[in-house]
Design a protein around this motif. Sequence first.
Motif, PDB file in Angstrom:
ATOM      1  N   ASP A 125     -10.330   1.880   2.920  1.00 50.67           N
ATOM      2  CA  ASP A 125      -9.566   0.922   2.122  1.00 50.67           C
ATOM      3  C   ASP A 125      -8.185   1.513   1.846  1.00 50.67           C
ATOM      4  N   VAL A 126      -7.205   1.035   2.585  1.00 46.70           N
ATOM      5  CA  VAL A 126      -5.832   1.500   2.443  1.00 46.70           C
ATOM      6  C   VAL A 126      -5.072   0.496   1.584  1.00 46.70           C
ATOM      7  N   HIS A 127      -4.352   1.019   0.589  1.00 42.24           N
ATOM      8  CA  HIS A 127      -3.558   0.137  -0.264  1.00 42.24           C
ATOM      9  C   HIS A 127      -2.135   0.667  -0.319  1.00 42.24           C
ATOM     10  N   LEU A 128      -1.180  -0.243  -0.120  1.00 44.32           N
ATOM     11  CA  LEU A 128       0.240   0.091  -0.149  1.00 44.32           C
ATOM     12  C   LEU A 128       0.940  -0.802  -1.153  1.00 44.32           C
ATOM     13  N   ILE A 144       2.890  -5.416  14.432  1.00 40.58           N
ATOM     14  CA  ILE A 144       3.912  -5.101  13.445  1.00 40.58           C
ATOM     15  C   ILE A 144       3.943  -6.213  12.411  1.00 40.58           C
ATOM     16  N   ILE A 145       3.891  -5.825  11.134  1.00 36.47           N
ATOM     17  CA  ILE A 145       4.017  -6.799  10.059  1.00 36.47           C
ATOM     18  C   ILE A 145       5.105  -6.343   9.099  1.00 36.47           C
ATOM     19  N   HIS A 146       5.725  -7.305   8.449  1.00 36.37           N
ATOM     20  CA  HIS A 146       6.620  -7.000   7.334  1.00 36.37           C
ATOM     21  C   HIS A 146       5.759  -6.983   6.086  1.00 36.37           C
ATOM     22  N   ALA A 147       5.636  -5.806   5.480  1.00 38.81           N
ATOM     23  CA  ALA A 147       4.702  -5.643   4.375  1.00 38.81           C
ATOM     24  C   ALA A 147       5.145  -6.427   3.149  1.00 38.81           C
ATOM     25  N   PRO A 148       4.217  -7.167   2.536  1.00 42.89           N
ATOM     26  CA  PRO A 148       4.519  -7.732   1.220  1.00 42.89           C
ATOM     27  C   PRO A 148       4.591  -6.606   0.193  1.00 42.89           C
ATOM     28  N   ARG A 149       4.934  -6.943  -1.035  1.00 44.91           N
ATOM     29  CA  ARG A 149       5.069  -5.900  -2.051  1.00 44.91           C
ATOM     30  C   ARG A 149       3.745  -5.178  -2.285  1.00 44.91           C
ATOM     31  N   SER A 150       2.617  -5.856  -2.079  1.00 46.28           N
ATOM     32  CA  SER A 150       1.293  -5.248  -2.209  1.00 46.28           C
ATOM     33  C   SER A 150       0.481  -5.608  -0.974  1.00 46.28           C
ATOM     34  N   LEU A 151      -0.094  -4.603  -0.329  1.00 48.54           N
ATOM     35  CA  LEU A 151      -0.810  -4.824   0.934  1.00 48.54           C
ATOM     36  C   LEU A 151      -2.058  -3.970   0.963  1.00 48.54           C
ATOM     37  N   SER A 152      -3.215  -4.598   1.184  1.00 44.48           N
ATOM     38  CA  SER A 152      -4.481  -3.884   1.332  1.00 44.48           C
ATOM     39  C   SER A 152      -5.009  -4.101   2.742  1.00 44.48           C
ATOM     40  N   ARG A 155       3.993   3.325  -3.344  1.00 46.01           N
ATOM     41  CA  ARG A 155       2.802   4.135  -3.565  1.00 46.01           C
ATOM     42  C   ARG A 155       1.779   3.796  -2.490  1.00 46.01           C
ATOM     43  N   SER A 156       0.908   4.740  -2.194  1.00 46.56           N
ATOM     44  CA  SER A 156      -0.121   4.497  -1.176  1.00 46.56           C
ATOM     45  C   SER A 156      -1.440   5.103  -1.619  1.00 46.56           C
ATOM     46  N   ARG A 157      -2.519   4.516  -1.108  1.00 44.30           N
ATOM     47  CA  ARG A 157      -3.863   5.057  -1.294  1.00 44.30           C
ATOM     48  C   ARG A 157      -4.585   4.946   0.032  1.00 44.30           C
ATOM     49  N   GLY A 158      -5.262   6.005   0.448  1.00 45.23           N
ATOM     50  CA  GLY A 158      -6.023   5.974   1.693  1.00 45.23           C
ATOM     51  C   GLY A 158      -5.303   6.549   2.886  1.00 45.23           C
ATOM     52  N   LEU A 159      -4.068   7.046   2.700  1.00 45.46           N
ATOM     53  CA  LEU A 159      -3.323   7.662   3.790  1.00 45.46           C
ATOM     54  C   LEU A 159      -3.282   9.175   3.602  1.00 45.46           C
ATOM     55  N   GLU A 160      -3.252   9.905   4.702  1.00 51.03           N
ATOM     56  CA  GLU A 160      -3.262  11.362   4.630  1.00 51.03           C
ATOM     57  C   GLU A 160      -2.037  11.897   3.900  1.00 51.03           C
ATOM     58  N   TRP A 161      -0.886  11.259   4.125  1.00 49.04           N
ATOM     59  CA  TRP A 161       0.351  11.696   3.474  1.00 49.04           C
ATOM     60  C   TRP A 161       0.837  10.592   2.548  1.00 49.04           C
ATOM     61  N   PRO A 162       0.592  10.716   1.220  1.00 55.76           N
ATOM     62  CA  PRO A 162       1.001   9.671   0.271  1.00 55.76           C
ATOM     63  C   PRO A 162       2.514   9.492   0.258  1.00 55.76           C
ATOM     64  N   ILE A 163       2.946   8.292  -0.100  1.00 56.74           N
ATOM     65  CA  ILE A 163       4.377   8.003  -0.117  1.00 56.74           C
ATOM     66  C   ILE A 163       4.948   8.011  -1.534  1.00 56.74           C
ATOM     67  N   GLU A 164       4.106   8.155  -2.543  1.00 60.30           N
ATOM     68  CA  GLU A 164       4.603   8.138  -3.916  1.00 60.30           C
ATOM     69  C   GLU A 164       5.590   9.281  -4.141  1.00 60.30           C
ATOM     70  N   GLY A 165       6.667   8.983  -4.820  1.00 59.61           N
ATOM     71  CA  GLY A 165       7.680   9.979  -5.107  1.00 59.61           C
ATOM     72  C   GLY A 165       8.720  10.142  -4.014  1.00 59.61           C
ATOM     73  N   LEU A 166       8.557   9.395  -2.923  1.00 64.15           N
ATOM     74  CA  LEU A 166       9.503   9.498  -1.813  1.00 64.15           C
ATOM     75  C   LEU A 166      10.406   8.269  -1.779  1.00 64.15           C
ATOM     76  N   THR A 167      11.610   8.466  -1.311  1.00 61.16           N
ATOM     77  CA  THR A 167      12.478   7.347  -0.953  1.00 61.16           C
ATOM     78  C   THR A 167      12.484   7.249   0.558  1.00 61.16           C
ATOM     79  N   ASN A 195      -8.182  -2.872   5.602  1.00 59.89           N
ATOM     80  CA  ASN A 195      -9.435  -2.182   5.886  1.00 59.89           C
ATOM     81  C   ASN A 195      -9.348  -1.637   7.302  1.00 59.89           C
ATOM     82  N   LEU A 196      -9.255  -0.310   7.432  1.00 61.16           N
ATOM     83  CA  LEU A 196      -8.968   0.313   8.721  1.00 61.16           C
ATOM     84  C   LEU A 196      -9.938   1.463   8.982  1.00 61.16           C
ATOM     85  N   PRO A 197     -10.327   1.686  10.231  1.00 52.90           N
ATOM     86  CA  PRO A 197     -11.180   2.830  10.564  1.00 52.90           C
ATOM     87  C   PRO A 197     -10.487   4.157  10.250  1.00 52.90           C
ATOM     88  N   LEU A 198     -11.281   5.139   9.914  1.00 52.68           N
ATOM     89  CA  LEU A 198     -10.738   6.470   9.651  1.00 52.68           C
ATOM     90  C   LEU A 198      -9.989   6.977  10.876  1.00 52.68           C
TER      91      LEU A 198
END
Length: 227
Positions: free
Chosen positions: A189-192, A132-140, A160-172, A142-145
């Motif tokens: 390459d997952v980016h949050l 478990i990590i507390h995510a910084p404002r920007s987090l990249s 916002r997210s990149r590389g996840l099946e269900w993006p978080i952009e537009g959600l609260t 490298n994770l297996p599919l």
Amino acid sequence: MIVTSETGVTLVGGAPISAQMLGLCLERAPTLVAADSGAGRALALGHRAIATIGDLDSLDPDVRARLPSDSLHPIAEQDTTDFAKVLRSVEAPFLLGIGFTGALLDHTLVALSTLAAHKGAPCVLVSDHEVIIHAPRSLSLNLPLGTRVSLYPLWPVTGRSRGLEWPIEGLTLGPQNQLGTSNRVIARDVHLEFDAPGTLVFLPPEMLDAALAGLGISARSPGVGGL
């Protein structure tokens, strides 16, 4: 500061831990510091902390007798947990916390809140089931599919997210809003990005090195994911 280390520090708490996970933590963060009864957990697995910090009200007398008196550092105030006391008493490049989750639920919840409030060196909570990590404002990362990635915000956040099946952009995301549990990696390459702090990221335990790399930590380890 009670402990200052040039290497990563493993913090051990009083919740049940396994020899395997403690050993993996010590490979990456070889300095061992105990929070109160965590000293007994470590001794039972053949390791002695260089310092035991906390109110020491849970430290077994037999364990106390086996520890050098100068390694005991009581902090009497009762306004913070032993985890918080240890976090503010250790200076190191990064911290791994094991034995702070998985026992009493209220203790786990407080540990998660303490992790999110911590403003010092990066800290990763570790158990046999997750990191478990507390995510910084920007987090990249490298994770297996197919890797499970759970996002749990402690208060409402957007991002916002990149590389996840269900993006978080537009959600609260938030405890009383939509949650981000059990998402899945569809690109290595997952980016949050988050618009505010407060989101905890849960990964499988074998992703410990990937989590450390995402926080910019170069630990002594066999490589990303190498558990």
